[in-house]
Design an enzyme around this catalytic site. Sequence first.
Site, PDB file in Angstrom:
ATOM      1  N   ASP A 477      -2.985  -6.532   5.162  1.00  0.00           N
ATOM      2  CA  ASP A 477      -2.440  -6.069   3.889  1.00  0.00           C
ATOM      3  C   ASP A 477      -2.714  -4.576   3.690  1.00  0.00           C
ATOM      4  O   ASP A 477      -3.546  -3.976   4.384  1.00  0.00           O
ATOM      5  CB  ASP A 477      -3.103  -6.893   2.776  1.00  0.00           C
ATOM      6  CG  ASP A 477      -2.250  -7.038   1.540  1.00  0.00           C
ATOM      7  OD1 ASP A 477      -1.264  -6.290   1.401  1.00  0.00           O
ATOM      8  OD2 ASP A 477      -2.576  -7.889   0.686  1.00  0.00           O
ATOM      9  N   ASP A 547       5.833  -9.888  -2.814  1.00  0.00           N
ATOM     10  CA  ASP A 547       4.925 -10.692  -3.633  1.00  0.00           C
ATOM     11  C   ASP A 547       5.700 -11.567  -4.611  1.00  0.00           C
ATOM     12  O   ASP A 547       5.121 -12.419  -5.277  1.00  0.00           O
ATOM     13  CB  ASP A 547       3.985  -9.771  -4.430  1.00  0.00           C
ATOM     14  CG  ASP A 547       2.762  -9.396  -3.617  1.00  0.00           C
ATOM     15  OD1 ASP A 547       2.540 -10.032  -2.574  1.00  0.00           O
ATOM     16  OD2 ASP A 547       2.034  -8.471  -4.022  1.00  0.00           O
TER      17      ASP A 547
HETATM   18  C1  DGJ Z   1      -1.035  -8.524  -1.883  1.00  0.00           C
HETATM   19  C2  DGJ Z   1      -0.308  -9.500  -1.015  1.00  0.00           C
HETATM   20  O1  DGJ Z   1       1.056  -9.237  -1.000  1.00  0.00           O
HETATM   21  C3  DGJ Z   1      -0.609 -10.906  -1.497  1.00  0.00           C
HETATM   22  O2  DGJ Z   1       0.142 -11.826  -0.775  1.00  0.00           O
HETATM   23  C4  DGJ Z   1      -2.087 -11.153  -1.370  1.00  0.00           C
HETATM   24  O3  DGJ Z   1      -2.445 -11.138  -0.020  1.00  0.00           O
HETATM   25  C5  DGJ Z   1      -2.854 -10.097  -2.150  1.00  0.00           C
HETATM   26  N1  DGJ Z   1      -2.458  -8.774  -1.816  1.00  0.00           N
HETATM   27  C6  DGJ Z   1      -4.340 -10.257  -1.909  1.00  0.00           C
HETATM   28  O4  DGJ Z   1      -5.060  -9.280  -2.522  1.00  0.00           O
END
Ligand code: DGJ
Length: 732
Positions: A477, A547
């Site tokens: 990430d 997300d």
């Molecule tokens: C952002 C990501 O897109 C989510 O899927 C998740 O992994 C969060 N970060 C975790 O902090």
Amino acid sequence: MNIIVHEESKQFHLCNDYISYVMYVQPNGELGQLYFGKKIHDREDFSHLVNCCLMAVTPYYDESTFFSLEKNRQEYPSFGTGDFGTPAFKIIDQNGSGVSCFKYVTYSISSVKKKLPGLPATYADEGEALSLEIELKDDVNDMQLFLTYSIFKDYPVITRSARFVNGGAEEAVLDKALSLCLDLPDSDYEWIQFSGAWARERNVITKKLDKGITAVESRRGHSGANENPFVIIKRPNTDETNGEAMGFSLLYSGNFIMQAESDADGKLRILSGIHPDTFSWILKSGESFVTPESVITWSDKGLNGLSQTIHSLYNNHLVRGKWKNSERPILLNNWEATYMDFTEESILKIASKAKEAGAELFVLDDGWFGARDDDSKGLGDWVENPDKLPEGIKGLAEKVEAMGLKFGFWIEPEMVNPDSDLYRTHPDWAFSIPGRNRTLSRHQMVLDYSREEVVNYIHDMLYRILKDSKVSYIKWDMNRSITECFSRELSGREQGMVYHKYILGVYSLYERLMSEFPDILFESCASGGGRFDAGMLYYAPQAWCSDNTDGEDRIFIQYGTSYGYPISSMGAHVSAVPNQQTGRTVPITMRGDVAMFGAFGYELDLNHISEEEFKIVQSQIRFVKEHRKLLQYGTLYRLRSPFEADQAAWMVVSQDKKEAILAVYTMRAVINKLPGYLKLQGLDPDAEYKCNGKKYYGDELMQMGIPMNQECISGYCINNDGSSAAIVFKAE
Ligand code: DGJ
């Protein structure tokens, strides 16, 4: 495939069965562009294609040639000698001058497509591509420029990159070094960009190219959710099926620019590369600099044709290793199920239910390390939290594996919370400028990956966990854009190098982990789809699309993403309802019908859904397992755009055309209006396709299509709850 060099006329013709790319050495020694498009016959001399008419005010090179840089189409233009368009590069000499003139020296042809040091690039085996390297030199400052062009045998694709070598005794500053300039003779095109924002990534935005500059760019330090380093130009009458289009991808994950410039003569200049606003590279005597690779794709079969070429190119010549053309494991990720509030026990309960549903991989998301109980602390401390994981990642991985699932986990290795042991020990490892405010985002700062010791330190922490744990997958990430980009290790004059060195540091860590753990599947993520670029696919073959897991919104996001990226690369999960981002309740069938056209998974606690829904989940997983190769690697046809209609549709067709899956999504049912017919594509017109107990010829499905009202759609499929349908067609 061939690269024909006409020594006499100093012209170069790269061609294959689909395209031709012709350039020449201009009277002043610089390289000019003559033709790019559908394959044409070769000839000894293409110079009749030079379209030049000198007017009273036109600057010309000298009195003997009256040759004008302003009027001729260039290959890699400089600024300040008569071409007033946007230059492809800029070198500042010791005397402060920014003027260059790179003159042709020689060329070489190779059947080996060379790697770009430290950078992602498409690759080819012997016989799959040819490369032409043209050497040019500026006699005043002794700089050398190598322009590399590759043509693939089976694709209407040209790749390009540039390499500067400082052959002079003095240091020079490379203030701009783009990857691509393509000058086209006219501007009668529409431009398609894929803009958005967090949770609404890659919308399809089409505009007519007008005089002046049209551009998309990122200065965020990563490619970003707002703009994407992929654009298309198409003729105004080009649609998904017919007509000419060109795609421009930049294989780069940092700050970028993609630009079109239509000049007074109507010529069109396409440029792409590292964003010059945040770039300035010091080139000492003897040093070289290589730009990222730019990929030009051409199609005369509309936008579907263009995307299909890109999908196949990336699947076969960009994604590497074990996961190249491999079916992606069906995963369950705990993020939306628990966020950071979990124990090993609660995780195992979720994993066990995932196994019962038929999933193949369990992914532990954020919150397993350091003091990470919320997003304000712990980032950077890559040591398991014993309260949550008493036996660490190793112990949990073993327990998950014992259930019959593979195991993977989340990392965000480029970041640090100020409230972390890492930051307390090494505050200078995070970007900030002495004496200035440090801008935070999600309570975090960005580690200075331009420094080798920082990358090494993070590598060693991750290596410690990975070396003796059963880990099959990593979600990498990156949750904030870069600000105060300043490295404590570099001098004031070198600060313009930091953004690019940062991304080189990211690539180097990926490369190292990939070579140490070649079986691990990496999924890239940046607050969802904030680093969904072709450069990343070289390391991480799939990327978390967004997300926003809302089943309806995902249709838009995946539809837009599909123009430049293959289905196999799109991480797509079914999550709980009401959706945690939009509050909307989309039926579980539709959530599944959307996510299955991607690297499929779930992102919820399956213990918390009804028995009836759980059965649907089980049948979705069975369906994906049965059709996975086709869903992830079939030839994709976009049929109806959610950006233009209340219904959306796409389909995938197997290579032998014997099998196809059509998906239809209704976002808004319109009452008392015939919704018309949907024409299928890519089928064998003579084949008889079986579908839900009935038979249809390919030609009728493609020529007449399927009536798009719900009763009719129901006739074709077994599951149809009114909002979506996934329909299988199978020829005997
Ligand atoms: C952002 C990501 O897109 C989510 O899927 C998740 O992994 C969060 N970060 C975790 O902090």
